[in-house]
Enzyme design. Sequence first.
Site, short mmCIF file in Angstrom:
data_model
loop_
_atom_site.label_atom_id
_atom_site.label_comp_id
_atom_site.label_asym_id
_atom_site.label_seq_id
_atom_site.Cartn_x
_atom_site.Cartn_y
_atom_site.Cartn_z
N HIS A 71 0.87 -1.31 0.01
CA HIS A 71 0.01 0.01 0.15
C HIS A 71 0.81 1.30 -0.12
CE1 HIS A 71 0.42 -0.82 4.57
NE2 HIS A 71 0.67 0.73 4.49
N ASP A 102 0.81 -7.76 1.44
CA ASP A 102 1.21 -6.56 1.60
C ASP A 102 2.63 -6.19 1.43
OD1 ASP A 102 0.74 -3.68 2.10
OD2 ASP A 102 0.34 -3.98 4.25
N SER A 185 4.62 4.04 10.38
CA SER A 185 5.35 2.94 10.64
C SER A 185 5.32 1.78 9.64
CB SER A 185 5.13 2.31 12.16
OG SER A 185 4.03 1.91 12.28
#
Length: 641
Positions: A71, A102, A185
């Site tokens: 993402h 991811d 993060s």
Amino acid sequence: MSSNSNTASSDGTAGTGAAASWQETIESKINSIVSIKFIRPFTFETENRGTSQATGFIVDANNGIILTNRHVVSAGPVVARAIFNNHEEVELKAIYRDPIHDFGFFKFDPALIKHTKLEEIELYPEGAKVGVDIRVIGNDAGQKVSILASSISLIDRNVPTLGDMTYNDSNTFYIQASTNGTGGSSGSPMINIAGQAVAIVSAGLTKASTDLYLPLDRVKCVLEAIQAQTEVKRGTIQTTFQYRSYDEVRRLGVSDTVENNVRQDVPGGVGMMVVKTVLPDGPGHIAGLEEGDVLYRINGKTVAHFVLLEELLDGNVDQTLDMTVIRGKTSKDVQVNVQNLHALEPSQMLQVGGTTMTNLSFQLANHYRVPATGVIANWLFCILEEPIAVKPYVLKSINGKAVANITQVIDVIKTIGNNECVPVKYFHISEYYNNCLIDGSIKISHLWNQVALYTRNDYSGLWDRESITDLPPARDIEPTNVIFPVIKNADVAKLQDVVHSIVKVKCMIPIFIEGNVNRINAGYGAIIDAERGLVVVGRETVASTACRITITIAGTAVIPAKLRFQHPTISYAIVQYDPKHIGTTKVQAIKLSEKALEAGDSIRMLAMSKYETPVCLNAQVSNILPVETTSFEPPRWRSIN
């Protein structure tokens, strides 16, 4: 080596002098971790356009490869830069984003780094074990460097559901640790005391201090393929699985014999994988898999772990797998074809009149349990004649022709002239099973937004643009004759002449400039010069100098207009239409009073209902006060003085 020296065991657990070892580990790896600032210029798949920041870390110093989240790399176009610990900055290009997991990779030119010694962090997926002390180093909450300490608490957590119209992972375990990370993060490495990355930050729980981490098994395999410059193979049967404990799968029909075999073949496991979803018309659906089936074997191998499942899928793209599942207490054998997962990921984007269109991705199809085919239109309201919610919609047909992919959309667009209004059928993807087709009409401008096809180029990290130029010219506007509604109430019959002066003005803003936040504005104006076609209207309607304007007369005739004047401080503008376009329609200029209103004056206000019929209201001027307008954020025009 002395007995009190700082050491780390092979599984990443600390030896004597652990505190000092952690300091040395962090100091040795801090320069390998970068802050990433990125811009998404287009809404694409589940990702909205905008700016953000995240974290990444170098996994190949020689080739300048940075690992971060999918993402962050983004499924669509992205512009990104990496900032090193010493504030040295370098441009990044996206070279890989995984279709379902991811993670993704950026690349930079190592020769451009002059003041930082480039070192990489080794990927060590085998080091993810319950109880291992870890540190998460990254750009937490937008801070340049933050260090979060914790221990791994789970390594076989099912993936979370993060919501609608957002990225959701599948067919993998997640690792869990209480690090209490926040935005920024994403993409941070979870490192052990040996300085090896054992996982990567992926998501967090808002109502707990728990963060979720993606294991690195597939990440390492993909990195090795990129380094070897070989094809990255990712396979799918369009079926998702969930890990369920033995006590749960027993209730689904797993016998003691099967359980004993699985426990023997997969020591340390606590369950088996169960089919969660099967996409319609996908390979799993065609083979006969059903939700609730318990996976037992593939090609004779006992499969009770996602790592082995993905190895078999990725290693057998375009081939057939023999699968054995448990359904109701019976064993069922099926043969299923493995598709290329990358083929289900949109790699092209069509830009039409401010709207972007892509093929429906596996990511969205999997979340909404719909067939992985169709065309998604983002910001469809840019070309619709009526405003709708800012959501992605699935196109069913344009101008009466069915469209199932981008190629078919292009073929239809090539038959539509500039500003030609054509019918469209569409639905929101969440309404697929409700048959909630919406009928509308679209008007495509080839002038403000050129029709163009963008194709992803993983070598350059850019999206190559191809203009679609063989489009038909605008059709001539035929004069339209309309009749105004008649006011039958004798008390207000004198307002009949005013009705012949009132028109509806619609303003579509193709690009956001001058602080405007609305794409479509509509209001009413008054004709002040019928011979020249001049109309006065509020600036709230014509809010931008870059716009496409239409005039609607008597709720029927829709004709184009142009902006002629915008007052810099007072809320009015003048637009102009071509009187030839309204034929013999009896419009007339409104009579402007030279008498200024005063407090106590009785007036009659002529308004238009939602059905565009005239409504007369009696009113009285109560007071005349200076206008007090508030400032806007972002700054934009407001009436003053």
